[in-house]
Design a protein around this motif. Structure first.
Motif, PDB file in Angstrom:
ATOM      1  N   SER A   8       0.836  -1.194   0.000  1.00  0.00           N
ATOM      2  CA  SER A   8       0.000   0.000   0.000  1.00  0.00           C
ATOM      3  C   SER A   8       0.872   1.245   0.000  1.00  0.00           C
ATOM      4  O   SER A   8       2.098   1.164  -0.131  1.00  0.00           O
ATOM      5  CB  SER A   8      -0.937  -0.003   1.210  1.00  0.00           C
ATOM      6  OG  SER A   8      -0.188   0.028   2.421  1.00  0.00           O
TER       7      SER A   8
ATOM      8  N   ARG B 158      -2.740   6.653   2.684  1.00  0.00           N
ATOM      9  CA  ARG B 158      -3.924   6.357   1.885  1.00  0.00           C
ATOM     10  C   ARG B 158      -4.642   5.143   2.479  1.00  0.00           C
ATOM     11  O   ARG B 158      -4.006   4.272   3.072  1.00  0.00           O
ATOM     12  CB  ARG B 158      -3.553   6.050   0.436  1.00  0.00           C
ATOM     13  CG  ARG B 158      -2.860   7.177  -0.311  1.00  0.00           C
ATOM     14  CD  ARG B 158      -2.661   6.817  -1.773  1.00  0.00           C
ATOM     15  NE  ARG B 158      -3.940   6.618  -2.445  1.00  0.00           N
ATOM     16  CZ  ARG B 158      -4.591   7.588  -3.130  1.00  0.00           C
ATOM     17  NH1 ARG B 158      -4.058   8.782  -3.239  1.00  0.00           N
ATOM     18  NH2 ARG B 158      -5.746   7.331  -3.709  1.00  0.00           N
TER      19      ARG B 158
ATOM     20  N   ASP C 151      -6.435   3.103   0.486  1.00  0.00           N
ATOM     21  CA  ASP C 151      -6.515   2.067  -0.551  1.00  0.00           C
ATOM     22  C   ASP C 151      -5.676   0.863  -0.144  1.00  0.00           C
ATOM     23  O   ASP C 151      -4.593   1.005   0.428  1.00  0.00           O
ATOM     24  CB  ASP C 151      -5.973   2.592  -1.888  1.00  0.00           C
ATOM     25  CG  ASP C 151      -6.419   4.008  -2.180  1.00  0.00           C
ATOM     26  OD1 ASP C 151      -5.986   4.915  -1.461  1.00  0.00           O
ATOM     27  OD2 ASP C 151      -7.182   4.204  -3.137  1.00  0.00           O
ATOM     28  N   GLN C 152      -6.143  -0.314  -0.481  1.00  0.00           N
ATOM     29  CA  GLN C 152      -5.372  -1.528  -0.234  1.00  0.00           C
ATOM     30  C   GLN C 152      -5.881  -2.650  -1.126  1.00  0.00           C
ATOM     31  O   GLN C 152      -7.057  -2.677  -1.494  1.00  0.00           O
ATOM     32  CB  GLN C 152      -5.459  -1.946   1.234  1.00  0.00           C
ATOM     33  CG  GLN C 152      -6.873  -2.074   1.746  1.00  0.00           C
ATOM     34  CD  GLN C 152      -6.934  -2.416   3.207  1.00  0.00           C
ATOM     35  OE1 GLN C 152      -6.782  -3.574   3.580  1.00  0.00           O
ATOM     36  NE2 GLN C 152      -7.185  -1.426   4.045  1.00  0.00           N
TER      37      GLN C 152
ATOM     38  N   MET D 120      -3.298  -2.851  -6.682  1.00  0.00           N
ATOM     39  CA  MET D 120      -4.395  -1.891  -6.632  1.00  0.00           C
ATOM     40  C   MET D 120      -4.079  -0.711  -7.542  1.00  0.00           C
ATOM     41  O   MET D 120      -2.919  -0.395  -7.818  1.00  0.00           O
ATOM     42  CB  MET D 120      -4.614  -1.390  -5.211  1.00  0.00           C
ATOM     43  CG  MET D 120      -3.469  -0.573  -4.651  1.00  0.00           C
ATOM     44  SD  MET D 120      -3.858   0.107  -3.030  1.00  0.00           S
ATOM     45  CE  MET D 120      -2.426   1.160  -2.753  1.00  0.00           C
TER      46      MET D 120
ATOM     47  N   PHE E  67      -4.926   3.490  -8.212  1.00  0.00           N
ATOM     48  CA  PHE E  67      -5.329   4.699  -7.501  1.00  0.00           C
ATOM     49  C   PHE E  67      -4.832   5.904  -8.276  1.00  0.00           C
ATOM     50  O   PHE E  67      -4.003   5.790  -9.173  1.00  0.00           O
ATOM     51  CB  PHE E  67      -4.797   4.709  -6.068  1.00  0.00           C
ATOM     52  CG  PHE E  67      -3.291   4.725  -5.979  1.00  0.00           C
ATOM     53  CD1 PHE E  67      -2.594   5.901  -5.775  1.00  0.00           C
ATOM     54  CD2 PHE E  67      -2.563   3.540  -6.101  1.00  0.00           C
ATOM     55  CE1 PHE E  67      -1.199   5.910  -5.697  1.00  0.00           C
ATOM     56  CE2 PHE E  67      -1.168   3.537  -6.013  1.00  0.00           C
ATOM     57  CZ  PHE E  67      -0.491   4.730  -5.821  1.00  0.00           C
TER      58      PHE E  67
ATOM     59  N   THR F 133     -11.920   1.606  -7.457  1.00  0.00           N
ATOM     60  CA  THR F 133     -11.111   0.920  -8.468  1.00  0.00           C
ATOM     61  C   THR F 133     -11.008  -0.574  -8.194  1.00  0.00           C
ATOM     62  O   THR F 133     -10.345  -1.287  -8.947  1.00  0.00           O
ATOM     63  CB  THR F 133      -9.695   1.511  -8.507  1.00  0.00           C
ATOM     64  OG1 THR F 133      -9.086   1.370  -7.212  1.00  0.00           O
ATOM     65  CG2 THR F 133      -9.724   2.978  -8.889  1.00  0.00           C
ATOM     66  N   ARG F 134     -11.644  -1.055  -7.141  1.00  0.00           N
ATOM     67  CA  ARG F 134     -11.576  -2.486  -6.846  1.00  0.00           C
ATOM     68  C   ARG F 134     -12.514  -3.288  -7.747  1.00  0.00           C
ATOM     69  O   ARG F 134     -13.317  -2.732  -8.476  1.00  0.00           O
ATOM     70  CB  ARG F 134     -11.927  -2.732  -5.374  1.00  0.00           C
ATOM     71  CG  ARG F 134     -10.949  -2.127  -4.375  1.00  0.00           C
ATOM     72  CD  ARG F 134     -11.409  -2.427  -2.952  1.00  0.00           C
ATOM     73  NE  ARG F 134     -12.696  -1.793  -2.672  1.00  0.00           N
ATOM     74  CZ  ARG F 134     -13.558  -2.229  -1.758  1.00  0.00           C
ATOM     75  NH1 ARG F 134     -13.285  -3.311  -1.049  1.00  0.00           N
ATOM     76  NH2 ARG F 134     -14.705  -1.594  -1.565  1.00  0.00           N
TER      77      ARG F 134
ATOM     78  N   THR G 109     -14.081   6.585 -10.425  1.00  0.00           N
ATOM     79  CA  THR G 109     -12.940   6.701  -9.529  1.00  0.00           C
ATOM     80  C   THR G 109     -11.654   6.953 -10.305  1.00  0.00           C
ATOM     81  O   THR G 109     -10.783   7.708  -9.857  1.00  0.00           O
ATOM     82  CB  THR G 109     -12.799   5.428  -8.679  1.00  0.00           C
ATOM     83  OG1 THR G 109     -14.042   5.171  -8.015  1.00  0.00           O
ATOM     84  CG2 THR G 109     -11.709   5.593  -7.624  1.00  0.00           C
TER      85      THR G 109
END
Length: 541
Positions: A134, A138, A140-141, A156, A158, A327-328, A362
């Motif tokens: 990561s 952030r 995100d993960q 991921m 981002f 974005t997942r 996103t």
């Protein structure tokens, strides 16, 4: 003799003119990118430098938030090469190997790598990712890594607004501590770019014929409920799902998206239901939704009986639903009664369309204002003709041209193809069009499945032509003719001394596509994309 990097300029100009005539000139005409973007991380495989007891690989430092973890430059375990980094935590920790990386701002990036784990356990919060890769600062993960696992890829996407970034190979997270051992190797941080042909989404259709769950009502009462769909219903639902993925999506997107399909029946009943309003529940299939797919479509049984009282219940909130997941991996659900015998594919078209919108929003790849997949009559028109839509639901028994769910021309088609416009601005094309599809899906995109070199581009074209045939958008004989030209290009590219000659069959391929479009045997949008991809391949020969 020509060098491998030259090609007949007049022929390329003819192809470019044909592409412009079809109405879609893309970046490949200007300057095709012929190799993957460079990794923005230094020493991403931890191979550089001389290991020593307690030493760090060049470019990386180790931190332990609670001083209870040990970071090791491991010379005995690796995904590739001879080395990796490891984190051991015998008590709950948030610890990481860190590198500061300069990155372009306001650009979609992909961060990925490989992780191996041993006895990784969550602590404090049930959402702890265990081991992850990561960026500090952030939320995100990637998908969590827990328990004991072999080497497996994680990643991921981002968009960052700052530089540099603190990239982290991490065990634990904010408020989500973990114990155990994890190894990290072959990290990558690259800008995502648009590609031709467009990356093909990998779609998993996951069906749960049985529901066996304990639900908790708003008053706190727990109820054990069970239900089971008939084999006929399951068969019909899966047939509809296959037609939706293999035929409806290509048609709705005008050939801009040609997905691949995997169908699986869950080995256990649907057991995890989350509340979604008064006496309605949402099926959570994350345990079976493998992270290697761009999109998961869950078919499940909402008709149940209370095992204690015998009362019949309907658990679903509607025909189906979706989750906004950035974005997942996108996630869509359809109830089995409306996935097959009592419904039609319009349910898939609606809810899957909503799920993919969240992904492209996103990534900031959709023109503004964003078009919702559900709207009202007269609000939108076709952006090239100004024509209004027939506000009726097309069904298999009653096809209605230019209606809401028509595959060829209608609101949903134009939403998926990027040709819908607001009535007050009829010349401004909106929706999810080629400019969005070119960026790929949550998993399959330029950072994970690069298509840049001439051989890679030709292989992708072979796959695209076959998918158009499967979708019924290209006849068997034309498909065979196009594949023959691509096979000739493939053979020449495999011979170093003849690789420059691959431009010949690729030019012939483009001329054949143009002829198919002009004769009405291939949609102009699909033809334009094939020609653009072939032109890019020629530019990389």
């Amino acid at each position: 003799m020509r060098t491998p990097n030259t090609h007949p300029v007049p022929a390329l100009r003819r192809i470019s003119t044909a592409l412009l005539a079809l109405g879609l000139a893309g970046s490949a005409l200007a300057a095709p990118l012929c190799r993957a973007p460079a990794n923005l991380l230094a020493n991403p495989g931890f191979e550089n430098g001389r290991p020593s007891p307690g030493g760090n690989p060049p470019g990386w430092t180790f931190q332990s938030a609670y001083s209870g973890a040990l970071g090791t430059w491991d010379t005995a375990v690796a995904h590739t090469g001879r080395r990796s980094v490891r984190i051991d935590a015998t008590r709950p920790e948030d610890s990481h190997w860190l590198q500061s990386a300069a990155v372009p701002v306001n650009t979609p990036l992909f961060l990925g790598g490989w992780i191996k784990s041993d006895n990784l356990q969550r602590h404090d919060q049930p959402t702890s990712p265990g081991a992850t890769i990561s960026v500090l600062g952030r939320w995100d993960q990637p998908a969590p890594t827990l328990g004991t696992t072999p080497w497996h890829p994680v990643g991921m996407s981002f968009i960052t607004d700052t530089s540099p970034l603190l990239v982290s190979a991490r065990l634990g997270f904010w408020g989500g501590l973990a114990t155990g051992t994890a190894w990290y190797d072959d990290l990558t941080l690259v800008p995502r770019v648009a590609e031709v042909p467009h990356p093909r989404w990998k779609i998993l259709v996951l069906v749960y014929p049985q529901t066996d769950a304990v639900i908790t009502q708003p008053d706190g009462t727990a109820r054990h409920v069970q239900g089971q769909a008939s084999p006929t219903e399951v068969t019909q639902a899966l047939a509809h799902a296959r037609l939706f993925v293999e035929q409806d999506i290509p048609a709705l997107t005008s050939g801009n998206m040609l997905p691949t399909l995997t169908v699986r029946t869950a080995s256990r009943p649907m057991q995890t239901l989350s509340p979604d309003g008064d006496m309605r529940w949402w099926p959570d299939a994350q345990a079976d939704a493998e992270p290697g797919f761009d999109s998961v479509i869950v078919l499940w049984e909402p008709r149940v009986r209370d095992t204690a009282t015998g009362e019949s219940l309907w658990l679903g909130s509607s025909f189906g639903g979706m989750q906004y997941r950035g974005t997942r991996q996108t996630y869509t659900t359809v109830t089995l009664p409306y996935a097959g015998p009592n419904g039609n594919r319009n349910v898939y078209k609606l809810h899957w369309g909503a799920s993919i919108l969240s992904h492209f929003e996103t990534l900031q790849r959709t023109p503004q204002p964003t078009v919702p997949p559900v709207t009202m009559a007269s609000r939108y028109v076709h952006c090239q003709t100004g024509q209004q839509y027939v506000w009726l639901d097309e069904t298999l028994d009653q096809p209605t041209p230019n209606s809401i769910y028509s595959n060829q021309a209608g609101f949903t088609h134009d939403y998926y193809s990027g040709t819908v416009a607001r009535a007050e601005a009829p010349a401004v094309c909106l929706g999810i069009g080629p400019q969005a599809w070119a960026w790929g899906g949550p998993v399959t995109h330029s950072g994970t499945a690069p298509v840049f070199t001439a051989p890679e581009r030709v292989e992708a074209l072979v796959s695209q032509v076959q998918a158009l045939r499967t979708a019924g958008m290209l006849g068997p004989r034309p498909a065979q003719t196009l594949q023959a030209e691509l096979q000739a290009a493939r053979r020449m590219l495999s011979l170093p001394r003849a690789s420059h000659q691959a431009s010949g069959p690729l030019q012939a391929f483009s001329r054949q596509v143009e002829a198919l479009v002009h004769s009405g045997r291939l949609l102009p949008q699909a033809g334009a994309l094939l020609i653009e991809a072939a032109t890019a391949a020629i530019g990389c020969v």
